[in-house]
Write a protein that holds these residues in place. Structure first.
Motif, PDB file in Angstrom:
ATOM      1  N   UNK A  98      33.418  40.815  50.227  1.00  0.00           N
ATOM      2  CA  UNK A  98      32.747  41.856  50.585  1.00  0.00           C
ATOM      3  C   UNK A  98      33.236  43.228  50.008  1.00  0.00           C
ATOM      4  N   UNK A  99      32.516  44.055  50.255  1.00  0.00           N
ATOM      5  CA  UNK A  99      32.972  45.581  49.790  1.00  0.00           C
ATOM      6  C   UNK A  99      34.134  45.969  50.516  1.00  0.00           C
ATOM      7  N   UNK A 100      35.077  46.545  49.916  1.00  0.00           N
ATOM      8  CA  UNK A 100      36.303  46.933  50.330  1.00  0.00           C
ATOM      9  C   UNK A 100      37.329  45.949  51.074  1.00  0.00           C
ATOM     10  N   UNK A 101      36.838  44.599  50.696  1.00  0.00           N
ATOM     11  CA  UNK A 101      37.486  43.549  51.241  1.00  0.00           C
ATOM     12  C   UNK A 101      39.160  43.615  50.939  1.00  0.00           C
ATOM     13  N   UNK A 102      39.712  44.108  49.980  1.00  0.00           N
ATOM     14  CA  UNK A 102      41.228  44.239  49.740  1.00  0.00           C
ATOM     15  C   UNK A 102      41.473  45.657  49.317  1.00  0.00           C
ATOM     16  N   UNK A 103      40.626  46.556  49.525  1.00  0.00           N
ATOM     17  CA  UNK A 103      40.924  47.978  49.094  1.00  0.00           C
ATOM     18  C   UNK A 103      42.025  48.349  49.843  1.00  0.00           C
ATOM     19  N   UNK A 104      42.951  49.110  48.973  1.00  0.00           N
ATOM     20  CA  UNK A 104      44.297  49.735  49.680  1.00  0.00           C
ATOM     21  C   UNK A 104      45.359  48.645  49.813  1.00  0.00           C
ATOM     22  N   UNK A 105      45.393  47.480  49.439  1.00  0.00           N
ATOM     23  CA  UNK A 105      46.351  46.471  49.534  1.00  0.00           C
ATOM     24  C   UNK A 105      47.371  46.644  48.227  1.00  0.00           C
ATOM     25  N   UNK A 106      48.043  47.622  48.407  1.00  0.00           N
ATOM     26  CA  UNK A 106      48.970  47.982  47.192  1.00  0.00           C
ATOM     27  C   UNK A 106      49.875  46.815  46.772  1.00  0.00           C
ATOM     28  N   UNK A 107      50.322  46.239  47.748  1.00  0.00           N
ATOM     29  CA  UNK A 107      51.369  45.197  47.612  1.00  0.00           C
ATOM     30  C   UNK A 107      51.007  44.152  46.860  1.00  0.00           C
ATOM     31  N   UNK A 108      49.734  43.796  46.741  1.00  0.00           N
ATOM     32  CA  UNK A 108      49.039  42.686  45.897  1.00  0.00           C
ATOM     33  C   UNK A 108      49.535  42.765  44.390  1.00  0.00           C
ATOM     34  N   UNK A 109      50.282  41.725  43.720  1.00  0.00           N
ATOM     35  CA  UNK A 109      50.652  41.833  42.665  1.00  0.00           C
ATOM     36  C   UNK A 109      49.994  40.774  41.738  1.00  0.00           C
ATOM     37  N   UNK A 110      49.408  39.679  42.113  1.00  0.00           N
ATOM     38  CA  UNK A 110      48.449  38.819  41.368  1.00  0.00           C
ATOM     39  C   UNK A 110      47.422  38.210  42.084  1.00  0.00           C
ATOM     40  N   UNK A 111      46.530  37.809  41.244  1.00  0.00           N
ATOM     41  CA  UNK A 111      45.220  37.270  41.973  1.00  0.00           C
ATOM     42  C   UNK A 111      44.871  36.217  41.109  1.00  0.00           C
ATOM     43  N   UNK A 112      44.258  35.015  41.987  1.00  0.00           N
ATOM     44  CA  UNK A 112      43.850  33.852  41.353  1.00  0.00           C
ATOM     45  C   UNK A 112      42.427  33.750  41.939  1.00  0.00           C
ATOM     46  N   UNK A 113      41.349  34.102  41.496  1.00  0.00           N
ATOM     47  CA  UNK A 113      40.034  33.648  41.872  1.00  0.00           C
ATOM     48  C   UNK A 113      39.416  32.322  41.598  1.00  0.00           C
ATOM     49  N   UNK A 114      38.793  31.911  42.677  1.00  0.00           N
ATOM     50  CA  UNK A 114      38.029  30.659  42.617  1.00  0.00           C
ATOM     51  C   UNK A 114      36.997  30.711  41.699  1.00  0.00           C
ATOM     52  N   UNK A 115      36.431  29.448  41.321  1.00  0.00           N
ATOM     53  CA  UNK A 115      35.365  29.214  40.166  1.00  0.00           C
ATOM     54  C   UNK A 115      34.077  29.534  41.071  1.00  0.00           C
ATOM     55  N   UNK A 116      33.792  29.473  42.424  1.00  0.00           N
ATOM     56  CA  UNK A 116      32.538  29.767  43.112  1.00  0.00           C
ATOM     57  C   UNK A 116      32.242  31.124  43.058  1.00  0.00           C
ATOM     58  N   UNK A 117      33.030  32.197  42.940  1.00  0.00           N
ATOM     59  CA  UNK A 117      32.904  33.359  43.363  1.00  0.00           C
ATOM     60  C   UNK A 117      31.794  33.939  42.559  1.00  0.00           C
ATOM     61  N   UNK A 118      30.771  34.509  43.040  1.00  0.00           N
ATOM     62  CA  UNK A 118      29.465  35.013  42.734  1.00  0.00           C
ATOM     63  C   UNK A 118      29.112  36.335  42.653  1.00  0.00           C
ATOM     64  N   UNK A 119      29.714  36.838  43.840  1.00  0.00           N
ATOM     65  CA  UNK A 119      29.806  38.382  44.086  1.00  0.00           C
ATOM     66  C   UNK A 119      30.922  38.856  44.371  1.00  0.00           C
ATOM     67  N   UNK A 120      31.378  39.907  44.021  1.00  0.00           N
ATOM     68  CA  UNK A 120      32.413  40.891  44.637  1.00  0.00           C
ATOM     69  C   UNK A 120      32.095  42.148  44.713  1.00  0.00           C
ATOM     70  N   UNK A 121      32.137  42.647  45.964  1.00  0.00           N
ATOM     71  CA  UNK A 121      31.605  43.868  46.323  1.00  0.00           C
ATOM     72  C   UNK A 121      32.278  45.011  45.843  1.00  0.00           C
ATOM     73  N   UNK A 122      31.531  46.292  46.003  1.00  0.00           N
ATOM     74  CA  UNK A 122      31.997  47.586  45.304  1.00  0.00           C
ATOM     75  C   UNK A 122      33.537  47.655  46.011  1.00  0.00           C
ATOM     76  N   UNK A 123      34.466  48.159  45.254  1.00  0.00           N
ATOM     77  CA  UNK A 123      35.735  48.641  45.832  1.00  0.00           C
ATOM     78  C   UNK A 123      36.383  47.491  46.581  1.00  0.00           C
ATOM     79  N   UNK A 124      36.177  46.258  46.140  1.00  0.00           N
ATOM     80  CA  UNK A 124      36.783  44.976  46.874  1.00  0.00           C
ATOM     81  C   UNK A 124      38.360  45.007  46.554  1.00  0.00           C
ATOM     82  N   UNK A 125      38.905  45.473  45.532  1.00  0.00           N
ATOM     83  CA  UNK A 125      40.441  45.511  45.279  1.00  0.00           C
ATOM     84  C   UNK A 125      40.880  46.732  44.751  1.00  0.00           C
TER      85      UNK A 125
END
Length: 125
Positions: A98-125
């Protein structure tokens, strides 16, 4: 005849009993989930500190029903600077972030996305 009625009533009761209302929330481990259908739920909130390796589960069980985690709600982790630090793994079961799901999570260093993700909302990260 009475036995037949009892069997029918027990069958109806057993069918209705495990069904949870759409929108019902429950907590399992570090996450709060929201039921979105008979067999799907979304991550609604995380209140605990998750460091190093942060993995969203593919499935979660609640009152005898196993739900597939298919969504991350809009704003679920928004501005969680102190909660998420390190690696984030989103499983193959998740289709929508969803939109803004991880917005502002500045401690996030790496991301692994599953193969089924079909929609990433605005400003999600």
């Amino acid at each position: 005849m009475i036995l037949r009625i009892i069997i029918i009533l027990l069958s109806i009761f057993a069918t209705i009993l495990p069904v949870h209302a759409q929108g019902e929330t429950f907590t399992d481990g570090n996450f709060t989930f929201r039921v979105i259908s008979d067999n799907e739920c979304e991550v609604a909130l995380c209140e605990h500190h998750l460091t190093n390796r942060f993995e969203i589960p593919e499935t979660v069980s609640y009152r005898g029903i196993t739900y597939s985690v298919t969504r991350i709600e809009a704003g679920a982790f928004r501005n969680s600077v102190d909660i998420i630090k390190g690696e984030l793994i989103i499983p193959n079961s998740v289709k929508i972030i969803g939109d803004f799901a991880f917005y502002g999570c500045s401690g996030l260093e790496s991301l692994t996305l599953g193969k089924s993700v079909t929609y990433i909302g605005k400003c999600a990260f």
